[in-house]
Design a protein around this motif. Structure first.
Motif, short mmCIF file in Angstrom:
data_model
loop_
_atom_site.label_atom_id
_atom_site.label_comp_id
_atom_site.label_asym_id
_atom_site.label_seq_id
_atom_site.Cartn_x
_atom_site.Cartn_y
_atom_site.Cartn_z
N UNK B 74 22.88 44.64 52.22
CA UNK B 74 22.96 43.99 50.92
C UNK B 74 23.06 45.02 49.81
N UNK B 75 22.24 46.07 49.87
CA UNK B 75 22.29 47.12 48.85
C UNK B 75 23.65 47.80 48.86
N UNK B 76 24.17 48.08 50.06
CA UNK B 76 25.46 48.75 50.19
C UNK B 76 26.59 47.89 49.60
N UNK B 77 26.55 46.59 49.86
CA UNK B 77 27.60 45.72 49.33
C UNK B 77 27.55 45.68 47.82
N UNK B 78 26.35 45.61 47.25
CA UNK B 78 26.24 45.56 45.79
C UNK B 78 26.81 46.82 45.16
N UNK B 79 26.43 48.00 45.69
CA UNK B 79 26.91 49.26 45.11
C UNK B 79 28.41 49.41 45.33
N UNK B 80 28.91 49.04 46.52
CA UNK B 80 30.34 49.21 46.80
C UNK B 80 31.17 48.32 45.89
N UNK B 81 30.73 47.07 45.65
CA UNK B 81 31.53 46.20 44.79
C UNK B 81 31.45 46.65 43.35
N UNK B 82 30.30 47.21 42.93
CA UNK B 82 30.24 47.80 41.58
C UNK B 82 31.23 48.94 41.45
N UNK B 83 31.34 49.77 42.50
CA UNK B 83 32.32 50.87 42.48
C UNK B 83 33.74 50.33 42.40
N UNK B 84 34.02 49.24 43.14
CA UNK B 84 35.36 48.66 43.11
C UNK B 84 35.71 48.21 41.70
N UNK B 85 34.76 47.54 41.02
CA UNK B 85 35.03 47.06 39.66
C UNK B 85 35.21 48.24 38.71
N UNK B 86 34.40 49.28 38.90
CA UNK B 86 34.52 50.45 38.02
C UNK B 86 35.86 51.16 38.22
N UNK B 87 36.29 51.30 39.48
CA UNK B 87 37.59 51.92 39.75
C UNK B 87 38.72 51.07 39.18
N UNK B 88 38.58 49.74 39.28
CA UNK B 88 39.61 48.86 38.73
C UNK B 88 39.73 49.05 37.22
N UNK B 89 38.59 49.26 36.53
CA UNK B 89 38.64 49.43 35.07
C UNK B 89 39.37 50.71 34.68
N UNK B 90 39.12 51.80 35.42
CA UNK B 90 39.72 53.06 35.00
C UNK B 90 41.13 53.21 35.54
N UNK B 91 41.44 52.70 36.72
CA UNK B 91 42.73 52.96 37.34
C UNK B 91 43.65 51.75 37.36
N UNK B 92 43.11 50.54 37.18
CA UNK B 92 43.94 49.35 37.15
C UNK B 92 44.37 48.84 38.51
N UNK B 93 43.88 49.45 39.58
CA UNK B 93 44.24 48.98 40.93
C UNK B 93 43.07 49.23 41.85
N UNK B 94 43.01 48.46 42.96
CA UNK B 94 41.97 48.72 43.95
C UNK B 94 42.60 48.94 45.32
N UNK B 95 43.91 49.23 45.34
CA UNK B 95 44.55 49.52 46.62
C UNK B 95 44.31 50.97 46.99
N UNK B 96 43.83 51.20 48.21
CA UNK B 96 43.42 52.55 48.57
C UNK B 96 44.60 53.50 48.65
N UNK B 97 45.81 52.97 48.91
CA UNK B 97 46.97 53.87 48.98
C UNK B 97 47.32 54.45 47.62
#
Lengths: 171, 104
Positions: B74-97
């Motif tokens: 549960x802790x891992x999922x919360x932190x990972x999804x927070x990272x996804x949202x943060x990456x989306x804000x700065x880079x505009x995409x969440x595709x790993x490629x």
């Protein structure tokens, strides 16, 4: 462990869980993949009930189905202009090869090894688990609560906007 | 027909392999996270199976381990999804490629 009902329940749960895991793999839409994932979590909690782990089955439903899936759905909704498709990268063939090889090796070990099994019901209950968590594993239990607090604060700090911090310092 | 250890372990091995393939091959980072959650569930199923069928007087250890794994997941999922949202804000995409700022 025998009996007609238990056997039928096992095969239904196995088909349900593995088919919805395949649905997560195959569905092109990310929202559909999350819905398949919820069904897979429910199937695993059904296995927990079959293995007489009643408390953990309830914990699985509450945490995985109730919390983590909603968290994933929120993350999808909060990334609105990102791609919604759930396609694979060019690494799909090596990944499939690795997955099949791993499954084959593990299945070979499983059917080759001579497991020391018993068929006596161990008589585990939520009461036994609770007293074990608060006596033998009391230190990891407390550390888990510290970890959850740290994850909560860390997630809040990570998603915080830069402008919010400037607004806070100005006021 | 009697259900044995092998039945349950076969299901969890197949579930783990499918989670591994999903985690390795998905383009979307939320999809990768779903694969990781499936793998964690497969491991939990293995632990519960051995707690039920194993010859031990300390079977409750497996249940306690699963309780801790669920907490950490549960802790891992919360932190990972927070990272996804943060990456989306700065880079505009969440595709790993397309997240290849550190690669040249």
């Amino acid at each position: 462990m025998s009996g007609f009902g238990i056997t039928v329940a096992f095969w239904i749960l196995a088909a349900l869980t593995l088919a919805s895991a395949g649905g997560v793999m195959a569905s092109r839409n990310l929202i559909h993949a999350v819905l398949f994932l919820i069904v897979a979590f429910l199937g695993v909690s059904g296995f927990f009930i079959l293995l007489s782990a009643d408390f953990l089955a309830m914990a699985q439903i509450i945490i995985y189905v109730g919390a983590i899936s909603v968290l994933i759905l929120f993350a999808i909704v909060l990334t609105p202009r990102a791609e919604r498709d759930n396609s694979e990268t060019s690494m799909v063939l090596p990944a499939l090869l690795l997955g099949t090889t791993l499954a084959a090796v593990l299945l070979f070990v499983l059917y080759d090894a001579n497991w020391n099994v018993t068929n006596v019901e161990p008589g585990l209950s939520a009461e036994v688990l609770g007293s074990a968590l608060l006596s033998v594993w009391v230190l990891p239990f407390e550390l888990a609560s510290v970890l959850l607090t740290a994850a909560l604060v860390g997630a809040l700090m990570i998603v915080r906007r830069q402008e919010d911090e400037e607004g806070d310092s100005a006021s | 027909m009697t259900l044995t250890l092998e039945h349950f372990l076969t299901v969890s091995i197949l579930l783990f392999a499918m989670g591994l393939v999903i985690a390795l091959s998905k383009r979307n980072s939320i999809g990768i996270l779903m694969g990781v959650e499936l793998m964690l569930n497969a491991v939990n199923l293995v632990l519960i199976t051995f707690a039920r069928f194993g010859e031990s007087t300390m079977s409750i250890t497996g249940h306690a381990f699963v309780a801790f794994i669920i907490t950490v997941a549960a802790a891992e999922a919360a932190v990972a999804l927070a990272l996804v949202i943060s990456v989306y804000r700065t880079r505009g995409t969440i595709e790993v490629d397309r997240l290849k700022l550190l690669r040249f």
